[in-house]
Scaffold this active site. Structure first.
Site, mmCIF file in Angstrom:
data_model
loop_
_atom_site.group_PDB
_atom_site.id
_atom_site.type_symbol
_atom_site.label_atom_id
_atom_site.label_comp_id
_atom_site.label_asym_id
_atom_site.label_seq_id
_atom_site.Cartn_x
_atom_site.Cartn_y
_atom_site.Cartn_z
ATOM 1 N N GLU A 1 1.114 -1.274 0.036
ATOM 2 C CA GLU A 1 0.158 -0.712 0.017
ATOM 3 C C GLU A 1 0.485 1.186 -0.274
ATOM 4 O O GLU A 1 1.776 1.711 0.980
ATOM 5 C CB GLU A 1 -0.640 -0.189 0.998
ATOM 6 C CG GLU A 1 -1.679 -1.234 0.946
ATOM 7 C CD GLU A 1 -2.642 -1.250 2.558
ATOM 8 O OE1 GLU A 1 -1.858 -1.027 3.454
ATOM 9 O OE2 GLU A 1 -2.633 -2.769 2.880
ATOM 10 N N SER B 1 -5.738 -4.666 0.735
ATOM 11 C CA SER B 1 -6.270 -5.836 1.203
ATOM 12 C C SER B 1 -5.061 -6.228 1.063
ATOM 13 O O SER B 1 -3.984 -7.338 0.360
ATOM 14 C CB SER B 1 -6.689 -5.908 -1.111
ATOM 15 O OG SER B 1 -8.111 -5.131 -1.255
ATOM 16 N N GLU B 2 -4.868 -6.282 2.626
ATOM 17 C CA GLU B 2 -3.791 -7.593 2.206
ATOM 18 C C GLU B 2 -4.019 -8.959 2.407
ATOM 19 O O GLU B 2 -2.976 -9.141 1.568
ATOM 20 C CB GLU B 2 -3.520 -7.204 4.398
ATOM 21 C CG GLU B 2 -2.751 -5.341 4.912
ATOM 22 C CD GLU B 2 -3.720 -4.477 5.038
ATOM 23 O OE1 GLU B 2 -4.713 -4.679 4.629
ATOM 24 O OE2 GLU B 2 -3.079 -3.893 4.786
ATOM 25 N N GLN C 1 1.999 -2.178 5.800
ATOM 26 C CA GLN C 1 2.584 -0.805 5.953
ATOM 27 C C GLN C 1 2.687 -0.403 7.364
ATOM 28 O O GLN C 1 3.905 0.022 8.423
ATOM 29 C CB GLN C 1 1.209 0.022 5.618
ATOM 30 C CG GLN C 1 1.451 1.720 5.673
ATOM 31 C CD GLN C 1 0.246 2.847 4.744
ATOM 32 O OE1 GLN C 1 -0.278 3.020 5.229
ATOM 33 N NE2 GLN C 1 0.810 3.351 4.056
ATOM 34 N N PHE C 2 1.954 -1.331 8.165
ATOM 35 C CA PHE C 2 2.404 -1.415 9.526
ATOM 36 C C PHE C 2 2.460 -3.313 9.338
ATOM 37 O O PHE C 2 1.234 -3.819 9.456
ATOM 38 C CB PHE C 2 1.622 -1.044 10.389
ATOM 39 C CG PHE C 2 1.835 0.303 11.182
ATOM 40 C CD1 PHE C 2 3.246 1.024 11.607
ATOM 41 C CD2 PHE C 2 1.188 1.326 9.832
ATOM 42 C CE1 PHE C 2 3.132 2.524 11.203
ATOM 43 C CE2 PHE C 2 1.313 2.441 9.894
ATOM 44 C CZ PHE C 2 2.247 3.165 11.023
ATOM 45 N N ASP D 1 1.221 -4.550 12.294
ATOM 46 C CA ASP D 1 0.153 -5.309 13.291
ATOM 47 C C ASP D 1 -0.990 -5.592 11.946
ATOM 48 O O ASP D 1 -2.164 -6.396 12.337
ATOM 49 C CB ASP D 1 -0.532 -3.236 13.242
ATOM 50 C CG ASP D 1 0.803 -2.794 14.280
ATOM 51 O OD1 ASP D 1 0.660 -3.340 15.710
ATOM 52 O OD2 ASP D 1 1.454 -2.498 14.087
ATOM 53 N N ILE E 1 -0.639 -7.377 9.329
ATOM 54 C CA ILE E 1 -1.064 -8.380 8.629
ATOM 55 C C ILE E 1 -1.894 -9.619 9.372
ATOM 56 O O ILE E 1 -1.913 -10.427 8.039
ATOM 57 C CB ILE E 1 0.766 -8.848 8.867
ATOM 58 C CG1 ILE E 1 1.173 -10.180 8.092
ATOM 59 C CG2 ILE E 1 0.857 -9.784 10.297
ATOM 60 C CD1 ILE E 1 3.112 -10.602 8.088
ATOM 61 N N HIS F 1 -0.828 0.143 16.003
ATOM 62 C CA HIS F 1 0.675 0.733 15.694
ATOM 63 C C HIS F 1 1.873 0.352 16.044
ATOM 64 O O HIS F 1 2.851 1.317 16.307
ATOM 65 C CB HIS F 1 0.493 1.756 14.955
ATOM 66 C CG HIS F 1 -0.051 2.678 13.638
ATOM 67 N ND1 HIS F 1 -1.778 2.533 14.673
ATOM 68 C CD2 HIS F 1 -0.382 2.556 12.867
ATOM 69 C CE1 HIS F 1 -1.720 2.669 13.055
ATOM 70 N NE2 HIS F 1 -1.101 3.046 12.168
#
Lengths: 337, 379
Positions: free
Chosen positions: A38, A68-69, A91-92, A94, A96, A138
């Site tokens: 992202e 859309s992980e 992006q973080f 977290d 995932i 985060h």
């Protein structure tokens, strides 16, 4: 190559730059490599790890993905199935969890369920860790989830040199790797160091001894390595000499370096940011008690986050996390056992 | 964006083409239509035999019957290029050995699994493509371009999209066909994956086998739109509806989507309306009789794809009335059907596969601990 008086400041690189160089060099070396995540292209990533890469390699190889992980990871699985190497940024770290199924059920098992027909050269990397006021979503260190999923390698560098060398090794490994970057270290000035100008890797599964000592062994990874080093400084003033081991990779784990240290110190404190219950510190302690019980003069100790989420404001956050003070106290108790 | 390009495609297509009369199936030869009919028998016979073998206690694991849904498998595979990819799920077991079967039932070089390999998988033997490490349909093959299925249903759609993305990057023109039930269109990953494929105009055709029941849940509790294909509207992509009992209609709609995909216009959803003949799995047959109204089952099984196809061949004059009473497999459940209900070629073909599977060994026990990690290093 010796540093000159004029140049050293330019040659020193921080942790974030080291990561960027690793990705850039691997993209250059391997035309079958793709980066996706992202905001990684136009923006260059929320933290700038991929800054400039889309301009250099084009938007087909450095892909701005929808939020859309699961699709980011799932499509990486498909690309790997069709011959590509993929760096997928969370992006973080977290976030995932939004792609969890694709990691543990699709990617981690691929080599196993195909009896070795298909391997997955995919690195899922992202900023992790607390101590920055990032609050619940985060700040996470959720590495234990992945250590408990056979087929994944799990990596967590603590220095710029390791960040670059381990990321390059991960991108060449051929297995899926979950790569935990410590965002609090991204731009930390005192960690900046000169990186080799030639290509290098840091092999997965090899721990580093960050400080030698004789009285107690700290075993840790990521940001807590620095808490251990600071605690060792404190302890030295009181005549206690701590050894500090940075395991660098959790899976595979370099147990030998840990046992060799305990053979010397006979005492061990294992430190991680994640909650205690079923955390990776517990796994290390279990292996030590099984394989190195006779070397111990005191029960192994875990210093971890409390079994809580990571709260936001500073007093709350520091209350639940490992601290230098907690480590010093634990070490003093252990040596007096 | 995608609206614009859809309009552009339509405008471009109209002027320089002949009047829109021809459906893809109109271009099939008599021999090809007959071959499709034979393939329907082959898919049905595979299912019938497996049910019989399971009842005799010879198979382990759960059996997910494709009975009554064979037209979807045959009609969707028939027009593909050998180099196209497919991603079947549990109810598509025949698809694994019917991919590229047009290149010859006995052709060992075709880009699809052999019936021997698939039978070895069903029997849990070492000659399975996955060496019997995961069950039932959970096999695949990179070299045969079959994406390995899992229990995560729509979880393989993003994988299909990734395969397609890599293919396009390599300058390929492959299309990837994914198979899904109507129930799995309710999964989040279904939407993430198709959204991604639509954004990048990836050549992914998502077939929804709407057999009305997702295990014990009816379609109206899985999907709020009149047609499941309506979900396509949200992605700005074509959503086609096919008669899942009619192999030629499935062929038409899938080829329409495949041509759209191959030309670079992006993904489609093709809903094939059908009906699940038995329970979710063979463990569910008795209970399914309780949660599904009997008249619904009778009606749902009333248009057997084998009979629908035969009728069409008779109408077209491809076959004579002597075929009307030959091989009457339609409407018969596995326990009622006999080998005489199927073409000899079909029975022989499958027998070879089963003989091979029975003779194949179990994998060595220590393989249970192998292949967790790849040892070879990468590029």
């Amino acid at each position: 190559m010796s540093a000159t008086v004029d140049a050293p400041a330019i040659l020193k690189k921080n942790y974030l730059t080291a990561l960027k160089e690793a990705i850039d060099e691997e993209m250059l070396r391997n035309p079958d490599m793709i980066c996706q995540g992202e905001d990684i292209g136009l923006l260059g990533g929320a933290f700038g790890v991929t800054d400039g890469l889309q301009a250099k390699y084009g938007n087909k190889r450095v892909v701005d993905m929808p939020i859309s992980e699961a699709a980011i990871i799932g499509s990486a699985v498909g690309m790997a199935l069709n011959g590509k190497t993929v760096m997928a940024e969370m992006q973080f770290i977290d976030f995932i969890s939004c792609g969890f199924d694709q990691i543990v059920n699709m990617m981690a098992t691929y080599h196993y369920r195909t009896a070795g027909e298909v391997n997955m050269p995919v690195v899922v990397r992202g900023p992790a860790g607390a101590y920055g006021g990032g609050a619940l979503y985060h700040s996470q260190m959720n590495e234990a989830w992945f250590c408990n999923s056979p087929g994944l390698k799990v990596v967590c560098p603590s220095t710029p040199y390791d960040a670059k060398g381990l990321l390059k090794a991960s991108l060449r490994d051929g297995n899926p790797v979950i790569f935990f970057e410590i965002k609090e270290l991204y731009r930390r000035r005192e960690l900046e160091e000169e990186l080799p100008s030639e290509d290098y890797i840091v092999p997965l599964g090899k721990a580093a001894i960050r400080r030698e000592g004789t009285d107690v062994t700290f075993v840790s990874y990521g940001q807590n390595v620095y808490h251990c080093l600071a605690a060792a400084d404190e302890l030295a003033k009181q005549g206690v000499h701590a050894e500090v081991i940075d395991i660098r990779t959790l899976v595979p784990l370099d147990e030998e370096t840990i046992y060799n240290s305990i053979a010397k110190t006979n005492r061990v404190i294992v430190v991680n940011e994640a909650p205690m219950t079923c955390g990776f510190a517990g796994e290390i302690v279990a292996r030590i008690t099984t394989n190195a019980f006779d070397l111990l003069d005191a029960p192994p100790v875990r210093i971890t986050r409390l079994d809580t989420p990571v709260p936001w404001v500073k007093p709350l956050e520091l209350y639940v996390l490992p601290s230098v003070e907690k480590l010093v106290n634990a070490a003093l108790q252990t040596v007096r056992y | 964006m995608s609206n614009k390009s859809a309009t552009a495609t339509a405008e471009k297509a109209e002027p320089d083409q002949q009047p829109v009369v021809s459906r893809p199936s109109d271009l099939l030869t008599k021999e090809e239509r007959f071959e499709m009919w034979m393939q329907l028998y082959l898919a049905r016979y595979f299912d019938v035999r497996l049910i019989k073998e399971k009842k005799r206690g010879r198979l382990r694991g759960t059996l997910y019957s494709s009975h009554n849904q064979e037209a979807i498998i045959v009609g969707s595979l028939f027009g593909l290029k050998p180099t196209d990819w497919i991603s079947p799920i549990h109810r598509d077991m025949p698809a694994f050995f019917m991919k590229d079967i047009r290149s010859g039932w006995e052709n060992n070089d075709r880009i699809g699994m052999s019936v021997e390999e698939v039978c070895a998988q069903v029997w849990g033997k070492v000659d399975s493509p996955g060496r019997a490490r995961d069950n039932w349909s959970h096999i695949g093959s990179r070299s045969k371009r079959i994406i390995h299925s899992t229990s995560m249903l729509a979880g393989t759609i993003p994988v299909a999209a990734g395969v397609a993305y890599a293919d396009r990057l390599n300058g390929g023109d492959s299309v990837v066909i994914t198979y899904n039930g109507e129930g799995s269109t309710a999964q989040g990953i279904f939407h993430e994956a198709i959204n991604y494929a639509a954004v990048h105009k990836l050549p992914v055709v998502t077939i929804v086998e709407n057999n009305q029941w997702a295990y014990g849940t009816p379609v109206e509790l899985e999907c709020p739109t009149p047609d499941v294909a309506d979900r396509a509207k949200g992605f700005g992509i074509p959503g086609l509806v096919a008669d899942g009992q009619d192999v030629f209609d499935v062929y038409d709609k899938v080829m329409q989507a495949v041509n759209h995909a191959r030309s670079g216009s992006g993904p489609s959803i093709v809903e094939c309306k059908t009906f699940r003949a038995y329970g979710h799995g063979d463990h569910d047959d008795d209970r399914a009789a309780r949660y599904r109204p009997e008249d619904e089952v009778v009606q749902g099984r009333g248009r057997d794809p084998i009979a629908v196809c035969r009728q069409r061949l008779l109408e077209l004059g491809d076959i004579g009335s002597d075929f009307a009473e030959k091989w009457v497999a339609e409407g018969k459940s596995a326990s009622e059907a006999t080998n005489e209900d199927f073409p000899e070629k079909v029975v022989e073909y499958l027998n070879k596969g089963i003989d091979f599977a029975v003779a194949s060994a179990l994998p060595p026990a220590e393989e249970g601990g192998m292949w967790v990690f790849y040892e070879g290093g990468s590029k």
